[in-house]
Write a protein that holds these residues in place. Structure first.
Motif, PDB file in Angstrom:
ATOM      1  N   CYS A  55       0.831  -1.218   0.000  1.00  0.00           N
ATOM      2  CA  CYS A  55       0.000   0.000   0.000  1.00  0.00           C
ATOM      3  C   CYS A  55       0.860   1.261   0.000  1.00  0.00           C
ATOM      4  O   CYS A  55       0.547   2.236  -0.683  1.00  0.00           O
ATOM      5  CB  CYS A  55      -0.925   0.008   1.212  1.00  0.00           C
ATOM      6  SG  CYS A  55      -2.294  -1.155   1.106  1.00  0.00           S
ATOM      7  N   TYR A  59       0.715   3.950  -2.947  1.00  0.00           N
ATOM      8  CA  TYR A  59       0.267   5.312  -2.642  1.00  0.00           C
ATOM      9  C   TYR A  59       1.295   6.334  -3.120  1.00  0.00           C
ATOM     10  O   TYR A  59       0.936   7.376  -3.682  1.00  0.00           O
ATOM     11  CB  TYR A  59       0.046   5.462  -1.136  1.00  0.00           C
ATOM     12  CG  TYR A  59      -0.623   6.767  -0.749  1.00  0.00           C
ATOM     13  CD1 TYR A  59      -1.997   6.924  -0.876  1.00  0.00           C
ATOM     14  CD2 TYR A  59       0.123   7.837  -0.259  1.00  0.00           C
ATOM     15  CE1 TYR A  59      -2.615   8.123  -0.520  1.00  0.00           C
ATOM     16  CE2 TYR A  59      -0.475   9.031   0.091  1.00  0.00           C
ATOM     17  CZ  TYR A  59      -1.849   9.163  -0.044  1.00  0.00           C
ATOM     18  OH  TYR A  59      -2.458  10.355   0.305  1.00  0.00           O
ATOM     19  N   TYR A  64      -3.801   4.917  -6.465  1.00  0.00           N
ATOM     20  CA  TYR A  64      -4.658   4.955  -5.276  1.00  0.00           C
ATOM     21  C   TYR A  64      -5.651   3.789  -5.210  1.00  0.00           C
ATOM     22  O   TYR A  64      -5.901   3.244  -4.132  1.00  0.00           O
ATOM     23  CB  TYR A  64      -5.414   6.281  -5.219  1.00  0.00           C
ATOM     24  CG  TYR A  64      -4.507   7.489  -5.129  1.00  0.00           C
ATOM     25  CD1 TYR A  64      -3.535   7.577  -4.133  1.00  0.00           C
ATOM     26  CD2 TYR A  64      -4.621   8.533  -6.032  1.00  0.00           C
ATOM     27  CE1 TYR A  64      -2.705   8.679  -4.039  1.00  0.00           C
ATOM     28  CE2 TYR A  64      -3.782   9.645  -5.956  1.00  0.00           C
ATOM     29  CZ  TYR A  64      -2.824   9.709  -4.964  1.00  0.00           C
ATOM     30  OH  TYR A  64      -1.989  10.799  -4.885  1.00  0.00           O
ATOM     31  N   GLN A 136      -1.604   5.783   3.885  1.00  0.00           N
ATOM     32  CA  GLN A 136      -2.013   6.986   3.171  1.00  0.00           C
ATOM     33  C   GLN A 136      -2.021   8.187   4.114  1.00  0.00           C
ATOM     34  O   GLN A 136      -2.689   9.195   3.881  1.00  0.00           O
ATOM     35  CB  GLN A 136      -3.372   6.802   2.499  1.00  0.00           C
ATOM     36  CG  GLN A 136      -4.451   6.194   3.381  1.00  0.00           C
ATOM     37  CD  GLN A 136      -5.662   5.770   2.584  1.00  0.00           C
ATOM     38  OE1 GLN A 136      -6.319   6.584   1.950  1.00  0.00           O
ATOM     39  NE2 GLN A 136      -5.994   4.484   2.628  1.00  0.00           N
ATOM     40  N   THR A 199      -9.139   5.578  -2.510  1.00  0.00           N
ATOM     41  CA  THR A 199      -8.414   4.346  -2.173  1.00  0.00           C
ATOM     42  C   THR A 199      -9.340   3.159  -1.909  1.00  0.00           C
ATOM     43  O   THR A 199      -8.896   2.015  -1.956  1.00  0.00           O
ATOM     44  CB  THR A 199      -7.517   4.577  -0.940  1.00  0.00           C
ATOM     45  OG1 THR A 199      -8.311   5.106   0.126  1.00  0.00           O
ATOM     46  CG2 THR A 199      -6.412   5.560  -1.273  1.00  0.00           C
TER      47      THR A 199
END
Length: 440
Positions: A55, A59, A64, A136, A199
């Motif tokens: 992730c 990111y 996303y 994120q 996301t």
């Protein structure tokens, strides 16, 4: 840091409530908590840390929509893994007796672990969502939910331990209730919050397509994390083989419980540096990744000095939060001096581990942890505790040696890192995770 402390303090609060019921309930609840950490929570936590790489780098690369895919994939894998782990917890009493633990302690610990079974599924969902938000840079909702749950947990423990008369089994059930409340809050937030609109785009069959690639990183991640946690928890199991097992197990369990709680502070910094490093590598900014590591190291050095000082100054008071037994309190005060030293080195290695996870180099980290703890740490702990007659203090001395070796080897690994190569590897990993139709 706040999220880690609040999530992990739930079990500490439960053990505190049980500690006032007597030495046997305290020893059994502590052993069951350690058993659950060894055979469940550490594995799930480690596997879930693969999201920090997947992730985080996605990111940073502004892919996303892939964060939601990675989240779903992680939940599928972790919930499937939770099924056999739940079976292990259900039979914890028999397993502990087979390992030679005191019969009374093992039996009560088995009852406690059975009541903890619902916790493991909630923990899997909770950790996946926390990492999803963390990568994120959206951690305030997780902190707010964890804080509310921790406050509520005190009342749940009072109701199930004291008011209902369920004793230590009530504390185990309280853990399950609180974990599910926290997990539910995270699930609702991710689904309805505007901040997750990019996301989280809904459920997708793509989550089932990349499970093999996820396992290639999540299994080394689990080993890297679990090998360290297992060595600490092994101290509690070994303490049950020492003379006066109720005293040794109670004190070692409280000290490990304390160690786990304060470790969540550098663990939070470790999660932050892992996120920053993975984000910057995904964005192809090697120098920014190096800067993030330096900032984290400076932060954890200051934190370690402050926390170690507080532990040493308050070592004679801390035991009273768990029990009124003067023997336990006095012995614990001696152990806490060693724990303060361990915390300093543990903070340093946590930053190196976070950088390693951010780069996706968990396989190397797993081998380092294997050597540090199982070639050096545990053998030294057994030698000092049983052959030199130092007892519980010897167990902690051996672990301290393992943490030092781990910090040294991980530090050498980071210093020898070619950051330009890590940027290239991150780009390749991101390309492999994106479905072909998106690339087209």
């Amino acid at each position: 840091m706040t999220v880690n402390v609040l999530i992990n303090c739930l079990q500490m609060i439960s053990v505190m409530f049980v500690g006032h019921l007597g030495q046997l309930p305290l020893a059994s609840a502590s052993m069951a908590t350690s058993f659950a950490a060894v055979t469940g929570f550490s594995l799930l936590n480690g596997m879930c840390s693969a999201l920090e790489t997947f992730c985080g780098q996605s990111y940073g690369a502004k892919q996303y929509h892939m964060l939601g895919i990675h989240l779903q994939r992680a939940m599928v894998v972790l919930l499937l893994v939770s099924l056999p782990l739940a079976a292990v917890w259900f039979n914890a009493g028999d397993i502990l007796r087979f390992l030679g633990q005191d019969f009374e302690i093992a039996t009560e610990a088995g009852h406690y672990a059975r009541c903890m079974v619902p916790s493991i599924f909630a923990y899997a969902i909770l950790q996946c969502h926390v990492r999803f938000l963390q990568t994120q840079n959206n951690v305030l909702p997780a902190a707010a939910a964890a804080a509310a749950t921790a406050v509520l947990h005190c009342f749940v423990c009072w109701a199930l331990v004291v008011r209902s008369g369920l004793g230590n089994r009530g504390a185990a059930l309280a853990n399950a209730v609180s974990y599910w409340i926290n997990a539910a809050a995270m699930v609702v937030y991710v689904r309805v919050s505007p901040s997750c609109r990019k996301t989280w785009t809904g459920f997708s069959g793509e989550a089932f397509c990349g499970i093999v690639n996820f396992l290639k990183l999540s299994i080394p991640s689990a080993l890297m994390h679990s090998l360290e946690i297992w060595s600490f928890e092994m101290v509690v199991l070994l303490s049950g083989l020492l003379p006066n097992p109720k005293l040794e197990t109670s004190v070692l369990s409280i000290s490990l419980n304390t160690c786990s709680m304060i470790y969540t502070i550098p663990l939070g910094i470790s999660g932050a540096v892992s996120t920053r490093v993975s984000n910057e590598l995904g964005a192809m900014r090697a120098k920014a990744a190096i800067l993030a590591g330096r900032v984290a190291m400076g932060t954890v050095t200051i934190e370690g000095a402050i926390v170690a000082t507080i532990i040493i100054l308050d070592r004679r008071l801390w035991g009273y939060f768990y029990t009124t037994d003067e023997t336990v309190v006095g012995y614990l005060a001696q152990i806490l001096i060693l724990l303060a030293v361990v915390h300093i080195f543990d903070g340093i290695q946590s930053i190196f581990s976070g950088i390693t996870r951010g780069c996706g180099r968990q396989k190397i980290g797993a081998f380092i942890n294997l050597g540090a703890y199982y070639v050096v740490g545990i053998p030294m702990a057994i030698f000092l505790a049983f052959f030199q007659g130092i007892g519980g203090k010897g167990l902690w001395m051996g672990i301290m040696m393992g943490v030092f070796i781990q910090s040294l080897l991980l530090g050498i690994l980071i210093l020898c890192t070619n950051w330009d190569n890590e940027v290239k590897k991150a780009g390749d990993r991101i390309s492999r995770s994106v479905p072909e139709y998106v690339l087209e």
